[in-house]
Write an enzyme that holds these catalytic residues in place. Structure first.
Site, PDB file in Angstrom:
ATOM      1  N   LYS A 182      -8.641 -15.660  83.794  1.00  0.00           N
ATOM      2  CA  LYS A 182      -8.489 -16.842  84.641  1.00  0.00           C
ATOM      3  C   LYS A 182      -9.560 -17.826  84.224  1.00  0.00           C
ATOM      4  CE  LYS A 182      -9.667 -18.861  88.110  1.00  0.00           C
ATOM      5  NZ  LYS A 182     -10.116 -20.299  88.310  1.00  0.00           N
ATOM      6  N   SER A 236     -21.004 -18.161  90.777  1.00  0.00           N
ATOM      7  CA  SER A 236     -22.000 -18.251  91.840  1.00  0.00           C
ATOM      8  C   SER A 236     -22.072 -16.954  92.640  1.00  0.00           C
ATOM      9  CB  SER A 236     -21.660 -19.400  92.787  1.00  0.00           C
ATOM     10  OG  SER A 236     -20.516 -19.087  93.572  1.00  0.00           O
ATOM     11  N   GLU A 257     -21.784 -11.162  87.214  1.00  0.00           N
ATOM     12  CA  GLU A 257     -22.971 -11.835  86.677  1.00  0.00           C
ATOM     13  C   GLU A 257     -23.066 -13.150  87.437  1.00  0.00           C
ATOM     14  OE1 GLU A 257     -25.068 -14.453  85.125  1.00  0.00           O
ATOM     15  OE2 GLU A 257     -23.759 -14.433  83.370  1.00  0.00           O
ATOM     16  N   CYS A 291     -27.017 -20.150  84.174  1.00  0.00           N
ATOM     17  CA  CYS A 291     -27.463 -19.316  85.288  1.00  0.00           C
ATOM     18  C   CYS A 291     -28.825 -18.687  85.042  1.00  0.00           C
ATOM     19  CB  CYS A 291     -26.424 -18.226  85.569  1.00  0.00           C
ATOM     20  SG  CYS A 291     -25.964 -17.270  84.105  1.00  0.00           S
ATOM     21  N   GLU A 392     -30.263 -22.234  93.663  1.00  0.00           N
ATOM     22  CA  GLU A 392     -29.862 -22.595  92.307  1.00  0.00           C
ATOM     23  C   GLU A 392     -29.306 -24.017  92.294  1.00  0.00           C
ATOM     24  OE1 GLU A 392     -27.767 -20.162  88.740  1.00  0.00           O
ATOM     25  OE2 GLU A 392     -26.617 -20.276  90.591  1.00  0.00           O
TER      26      GLU A 392
END
Length: 506
Positions: A182, A236, A257, A291, A392
């Protein structure tokens, strides 16, 4: 409906292009220009892709292929990625705004080598091993087999779609699984090219499928689908929690992750010239949209002012501009929404008392006024309880935190819900390693950043993820372990069946 005059792309299911009644419009982040459209997938398309993957897996057309043949096909794919480097780079930079230098070095440059690593793993991985056992209570042979799970789903983010997709596609294919990818609706093109390329190289129809669609619909369906046995997700932490919840309904394997707020500790003996450039590289590469970026810079009070001065001077030379120009250092952020989110964080930091040492605003770039730009930004006078130090941001925003003792720095570094990466800058390697051993993160970089090796595991502590991608154990996440016990005892009186059957057999 596709837009007239703009190239339209379809999904790839069961070896064929599949269109949809609706489309995603993909705009160049530097200009806001509509560049292509992409078919907008639905839950029905996800189901179609899973059905195709399941059918292919059960047929054995890929799963039962000798591992040497799977490896050979995967090597051809990896080599084709390298041969078509420029095409893949174009696919990436028109969607996500990466500069051509960054795309060449990271976004696409890593892809071929990483895929080839998994091609080698397809051949070298220990799919079967015999386990020595003692003769008590009975003599036996024992074997552990690693078998493919079946249908795997990969939900891939927009920032590094090709490489992060390969981290899931590579081990899935190497182990003999079928996969449904996806893609993010903002950046589908490089993975779509990979899916078609894989088919050309000999991956059978149904083994590698690609769908698009809203995450809350298509991604959620894949995570909860009863015929999907494994989900690999990068994104996220908030969405990762939802993926885990959805996957729990069928108790499928999950690799996550997720987010990060990486600290880097600058020890008093650090080389400040190297540290200044290295810290900026760690934080602001790809406009900070990574990230594992080092966004919290913990600096000893004795060198704080000097290092900040050097970083401000060096960051002031970062050139924003056309991502396709080799002279450009930093491109735009991926979307208007992302730009506005970053600006909101910077305004909150100012309100909380942080000092703007550099930047601190949205930027305007001549000739690219329609794009989504952020100034390279450095905040000082930051404390670790501020929102800008805890959440973040995903932008070119560095926060500098002053510390007095190494013990204090380690405590600040670990005071986070994240634990993806961390780092140390020092000329004393033993001291740096000692500090690194106390940091709660899956990867520790000393005197560098963004050094990802496909042969070494990558993943996070705490809310930065679950499981590991890359490394020798990567295929473990895409296989099931089966223990086969063969008893070698031929005489009934040597068995231990009398634990239940006390009366001797006649």
């Amino acid at each position: 409906m596709a837009t007239v005059g703009v190239k339209h792309h379809q999904m790839f299911i069961d070896g064929q292009d599949v269109d949809s009644d609706q489309v995603f419009e993909i705009r160049h982040p530097a200009t806001n220009e509509l560049v292509v459209t992409m078919a907008k997938g639905t839950v029905e398309h996800a189901d179609q892709a899973v059905e195709s993957a399941k059918k292919a897996f059960e047929s054995g057309v890929w799963a039962n292929k000798p591992k040497e043949e799977r490896a050979a096909i995967m090597r051809e794919i990896g080599n084709r990625i390298a041969l078509e480097l420029e095409e893949f780079i174009e696919d990436e930079i028109i969607c996500n705004g990466a500069t051509v230098r960054q795309a060449t070095g990271f976004h696409v440059g890593l892809a071929s080598g990483h895929f080839l690593y998994f091609a080698d793993q397809a051949e070298q991985y220990e799919f079967e091993r015999d386990v020595p056992t003692v003769a008590y209570p009975t003599m036996s042979m024992n074997r552990v087999r690693r078998e493919p799970i079946g249908v795997c789903a990969a939900i891939v983010p927009w920032n590094f779609p090709l490489v992060l997709g390969i981290w899931k596609i590579g081990p899935a294919l190497a182990a003999g699984n079928s996969i449904v990818v996806k893609v993010d609706e903002k950046t589908p093109l490089s993975l779509l090219r990979l899916a078609r390329l894989a088919h050309e190289c000999g991956v059978p129809p149904g083994v590698f499928n690609l769908v698009s669609g809203e995450g809350k619909e298509v991604g959620a369906r894949l995570a909860s689908h009863p015929d999907v046995g494994k989900v690999g997700f990068t994104g996220s932490t908030a969405v990762g929690r939802e993926i885990m919840k959805l996957a729990s309904g069928t108790v499928k394997k999950v690799t996550l992750e997720l987010g990060g707020k990486a600290p880097t500790i600058v020890l008093p003996d650090a080389d400040l010239d190297i540290t200044a450039d290295g810290a900026l590289f760690g934080c602001m590469l790809y406009s900070g949209q990574i990230c594992e970026s080092s966004t919290r810079i913990l600096v000893h009070e004795s060198i704080h002012d000097e290092l900040v001065e050097r970083m401000v001077k060096r960051a002031s030379t970062i050139k924003l501009g056309d991502p396709a120009d080799y002279d450009t250092d930093m491109g735009p952020v991926v979307s208007e929404r992302q730009r506005d989110r970053i600006v909101d964080y910077m305004e909150k930091a100012k309100a909380d008392g942080a000092t703007v040492a550099l930047g601190g605003n949205a930027a305007t770039v001549e000739g690219f006024e329609g794009g989504w730009w952020i100034e390279p930004t450095i905040f000082t006078d930051v404390t670790n309880d501020m929102q800008i130090a805890r959440e973040e941001i995903f932008g070119p925003v560095m926060v500098v935190i002053k510390y007095s003792t190494v013990k204090e720095a380690i405590a600040i570094a670990n005071d986070s819900s994240y634990g993806l990466t961390a780092g140390v800058w020092s000329t004393d390697y033993e001291a740096a390693v000692e500090v690194g051993n106390q940091l709660q993160a899956g990867t520790i970089w000393i005197n560098n950043w963004h050094q990802v090796d496909p042969a070494l595991p990558f993943g996070g502590y705490k809310q930065s993820g679950a499981g590991r991608e890359l490394g020798e154990g990567a295929l473990d996440e895409y296989t099931e372990a089966k223990h086969m016990h063969v008893d070698l005892t031929t005489s009934l009186d040597r068995h231990i069946f009398d634990i239940l059957l006390s009366t001797p057999a006649e």
